[in-house]
Design a protein around this motif. Structure first.
Motif, PDB file in Angstrom:
ATOM      1  N   VAL A   1       6.263  32.212  57.563  1.00 61.55           N
ATOM      2  CA  VAL A   1       5.164  31.368  58.064  1.00 61.55           C
ATOM      3  C   VAL A   1       4.753  31.879  59.446  1.00 61.55           C
ATOM      4  O   VAL A   1       5.584  31.935  60.356  1.00 61.55           O
ATOM      5  CB  VAL A   1       5.576  29.877  58.170  1.00 61.55           C
ATOM      6  N   ALA A   2       3.495  32.247  59.580  1.00 65.58           N
ATOM      7  CA  ALA A   2       2.955  32.632  60.889  1.00 65.58           C
ATOM      8  C   ALA A   2       2.514  31.371  61.615  1.00 65.58           C
ATOM      9  O   ALA A   2       2.055  30.413  60.986  1.00 65.58           O
ATOM     10  CB  ALA A   2       1.770  33.576  60.708  1.00 65.58           C
ATOM     11  N   ILE A   3       2.666  31.362  62.937  1.00 66.19           N
ATOM     12  CA  ILE A   3       2.294  30.183  63.731  1.00 66.19           C
ATOM     13  C   ILE A   3       1.474  30.633  64.933  1.00 66.19           C
ATOM     14  O   ILE A   3       1.832  31.599  65.617  1.00 66.19           O
ATOM     15  CB  ILE A   3       3.539  29.397  64.196  1.00 66.19           C
ATOM     16  N   ILE A   4       0.381  29.906  65.168  1.00 67.86           N
ATOM     17  CA  ILE A   4      -0.447  30.165  66.345  1.00 67.86           C
ATOM     18  C   ILE A   4      -0.700  28.831  67.050  1.00 67.86           C
ATOM     19  O   ILE A   4      -0.867  27.801  66.402  1.00 67.86           O
ATOM     20  CB  ILE A   4      -1.765  30.876  65.949  1.00 67.86           C
TER      21      ILE A   4
ATOM     22  N   SER B   1      11.104  31.784  70.909  1.00 67.42           N
ATOM     23  CA  SER B   1      11.646  32.782  69.998  1.00 67.42           C
ATOM     24  C   SER B   1      11.142  32.510  68.586  1.00 67.42           C
ATOM     25  O   SER B   1      11.570  31.538  67.976  1.00 67.42           O
ATOM     26  CB  SER B   1      13.175  32.742  70.019  1.00 67.42           C
ATOM     27  N   PRO B   2      10.211  33.298  68.083  1.00 70.13           N
ATOM     28  CA  PRO B   2       9.532  34.414  68.747  1.00 70.13           C
ATOM     29  C   PRO B   2       8.465  33.911  69.717  1.00 70.13           C
ATOM     30  O   PRO B   2       8.034  32.767  69.606  1.00 70.13           O
ATOM     31  CB  PRO B   2       8.886  35.154  67.574  1.00 70.13           C
ATOM     32  N   PRO B   3       8.045  34.763  70.643  1.00 74.84           N
ATOM     33  CA  PRO B   3       6.959  34.374  71.559  1.00 74.84           C
ATOM     34  C   PRO B   3       5.708  33.970  70.774  1.00 74.84           C
ATOM     35  O   PRO B   3       5.383  34.582  69.755  1.00 74.84           O
ATOM     36  CB  PRO B   3       6.719  35.641  72.384  1.00 74.84           C
ATOM     37  N   LEU B   4       5.045  32.918  71.257  1.00 71.83           N
ATOM     38  CA  LEU B   4       3.956  32.282  70.520  1.00 71.83           C
ATOM     39  C   LEU B   4       2.597  32.938  70.765  1.00 71.83           C
ATOM     40  O   LEU B   4       2.146  33.044  71.910  1.00 71.83           O
ATOM     41  CB  LEU B   4       3.886  30.806  70.912  1.00 71.83           C
ATOM     42  N   THR B   5       1.942  33.344  69.684  1.00 73.10           N
ATOM     43  CA  THR B   5       0.541  33.754  69.751  1.00 73.10           C
ATOM     44  C   THR B   5      -0.276  32.489  70.011  1.00 73.10           C
ATOM     45  O   THR B   5       0.013  31.436  69.445  1.00 73.10           O
ATOM     46  CB  THR B   5       0.103  34.412  68.427  1.00 73.10           C
TER      47      THR B   5
ATOM     48  N   ARG C   1       1.063  37.530  70.432  1.00 71.32           N
ATOM     49  CA  ARG C   1       2.502  37.733  70.636  1.00 71.32           C
ATOM     50  C   ARG C   1       3.141  37.900  69.255  1.00 71.32           C
ATOM     51  O   ARG C   1       2.468  38.332  68.329  1.00 71.32           O
ATOM     52  CB  ARG C   1       3.069  36.565  71.441  1.00 71.32           C
ATOM     53  N   ASP C   2       4.392  37.556  69.102  1.00 73.39           N
ATOM     54  CA  ASP C   2       5.108  37.894  67.869  1.00 73.39           C
ATOM     55  C   ASP C   2       5.089  36.843  66.766  1.00 73.39           C
ATOM     56  O   ASP C   2       5.567  37.106  65.669  1.00 73.39           O
ATOM     57  CB  ASP C   2       6.573  38.216  68.197  1.00 73.39           C
ATOM     58  N   SER C   3       4.557  35.654  67.009  1.00 70.95           N
ATOM     59  CA  SER C   3       4.675  34.575  66.019  1.00 70.95           C
ATOM     60  C   SER C   3       3.726  34.712  64.824  1.00 70.95           C
ATOM     61  O   SER C   3       3.813  33.933  63.881  1.00 70.95           O
ATOM     62  CB  SER C   3       4.471  33.209  66.692  1.00 70.95           C
ATOM     63  N   CYS C   4       2.843  35.709  64.855  1.00 68.60           N
ATOM     64  CA  CYS C   4       1.937  35.952  63.718  1.00 68.60           C
ATOM     65  C   CYS C   4       2.113  37.353  63.151  1.00 68.60           C
ATOM     66  O   CYS C   4       1.632  37.637  62.065  1.00 68.60           O
ATOM     67  CB  CYS C   4       0.474  35.784  64.136  1.00 68.60           C
ATOM     68  N   GLY C   5       2.767  38.212  63.883  1.00 66.29           N
ATOM     69  CA  GLY C   5       2.977  39.629  63.689  1.00 66.29           C
ATOM     70  C   GLY C   5       2.528  40.344  62.437  1.00 66.29           C
ATOM     71  O   GLY C   5       3.081  40.154  61.368  1.00 66.29           O
ATOM     72  N   PHE C   6       1.563  41.217  62.578  1.00 67.43           N
ATOM     73  CA  PHE C   6       1.046  42.051  61.499  1.00 67.43           C
ATOM     74  C   PHE C   6       2.154  42.897  60.885  1.00 67.43           C
ATOM     75  O   PHE C   6       2.257  43.024  59.677  1.00 67.43           O
ATOM     76  CB  PHE C   6      -0.068  42.967  62.024  1.00 67.43           C
ATOM     77  N   LYS C   7       3.025  43.445  61.712  1.00 64.32           N
ATOM     78  CA  LYS C   7       4.063  44.344  61.199  1.00 64.32           C
ATOM     79  C   LYS C   7       4.973  43.624  60.214  1.00 64.32           C
ATOM     80  O   LYS C   7       5.477  44.203  59.276  1.00 64.32           O
ATOM     81  CB  LYS C   7       4.874  44.956  62.343  1.00 64.32           C
ATOM     82  N   TYR C   8       5.174  42.316  60.429  1.00 66.65           N
ATOM     83  CA  TYR C   8       6.053  41.562  59.550  1.00 66.65           C
ATOM     84  C   TYR C   8       5.394  41.310  58.199  1.00 66.65           C
ATOM     85  O   TYR C   8       6.042  41.382  57.177  1.00 66.65           O
ATOM     86  CB  TYR C   8       6.444  40.228  60.185  1.00 66.65           C
ATOM     87  N   ARG C   9       4.104  41.001  58.193  1.00 66.98           N
ATOM     88  CA  ARG C   9       3.405  40.718  56.929  1.00 66.98           C
ATOM     89  C   ARG C   9       3.403  41.941  56.015  1.00 66.98           C
ATOM     90  O   ARG C   9       3.381  41.811  54.808  1.00 66.98           O
ATOM     91  CB  ARG C   9       1.960  40.271  57.186  1.00 66.98           C
ATOM     92  N   ASN C  10       3.407  43.137  56.583  1.00 64.89           N
ATOM     93  CA  ASN C  10       3.354  44.349  55.770  1.00 64.89           C
ATOM     94  C   ASN C  10       4.722  44.876  55.377  1.00 64.89           C
ATOM     95  O   ASN C  10       4.825  45.805  54.613  1.00 64.89           O
ATOM     96  CB  ASN C  10       2.584  45.438  56.517  1.00 64.89           C
TER      97      ASN C  10
END
Length: 193
Positions: free
Chosen positions: A123-126, A138-142, A182-191
């Motif tokens: 789950v991505a969070i913004i 943790s993780p830093p919030l977008t 920041r890291d809470s939505c991270g593109f690298k994780y979705r891929n």
């Protein structure tokens, strides 16, 4: 933001904020994007929701009112916990949650983690506001960053002009906001699931 043309107003562009937050999630591949608003009696909540709907429409994603939970800004974390708990009961789960304040987002993060889900893998969070400690979560919030300095200085200048009987060129000013990634939505994780 006050729409009455007779009333002077300086405010953040909440429609833009709602739109760019949602567009960011859409660019990361999300289609089931839930939102937790503040009270819908507040103009800021309505405008952020308007921006969210606009981004969905432009991406061809149907609006699903089941993915909208009304929270309360003043109850912050507690409101985030309550609303996220309801969202975690929806099947299929949302893949992203846009909280209309960083404090609400902190409550969302607590619930997502308590369910054994990973942020942003599951789950991505913004959030919204870019409060000081959002970078230290943790993780830093977008989040969406407002510009209180510009709001204050433009408001002050408008007031000074009024007191000096100067003609005000624009008595309704919307201050742009910006996305802080920041890291809470991270593109690298979705891929890399």
């Amino acid at each position: 933001y006050i729409k009455d043309p007779q009333i002077n107003c300086v405010a953040s562009d909440n429609i833009q904020g709602g739109q760019i937050a949602t567009e960011h999630l859409i660019k990361l591949g999300h289609r089931r994007i839930a939102v937790i608003t503040g009270s819908l009696k507040m103009a800021a909540s309505h405008e952020r929701l308007e921006g969210y709907k606009k981004a969905l429409k432009e991406a061809g994603i149907p609006f699903d009112k089941q993915l909208v939970q009304e929270g309360l800004f003043e109850q912050g974390i507690e409101s985030g916990v309550e609303c996220a708990t309801k969202l975690m009961q929806i099947k299929p789960l949302p893949t992203a949650i846009f909280a209309f304040s960083d404090e609400i987002a902190i409550g969302v993060m607590q619930v997502v983690k308590s369910k054994g889900l990973r942020i942003p893998h599951d789950v991505a969070i913004i959030g919204y506001d870019n409060i000081e400690y959002s970078a230290h979560l943790s993780p830093p919030l977008t989040t969406i960053s407002q510009n209180p300095f510009t709001i204050g200085s433009d408001s002050c200048q408008m007031l000074i002009d009024i007191l000096n009987f100067k003609k005000i060129k624009n008595n309704h000013i919307r201050i742009p906001v910006k996305l802080v990634v920041r890291d809470s939505c991270g593109f690298k994780y979705r891929n890399n699931q």
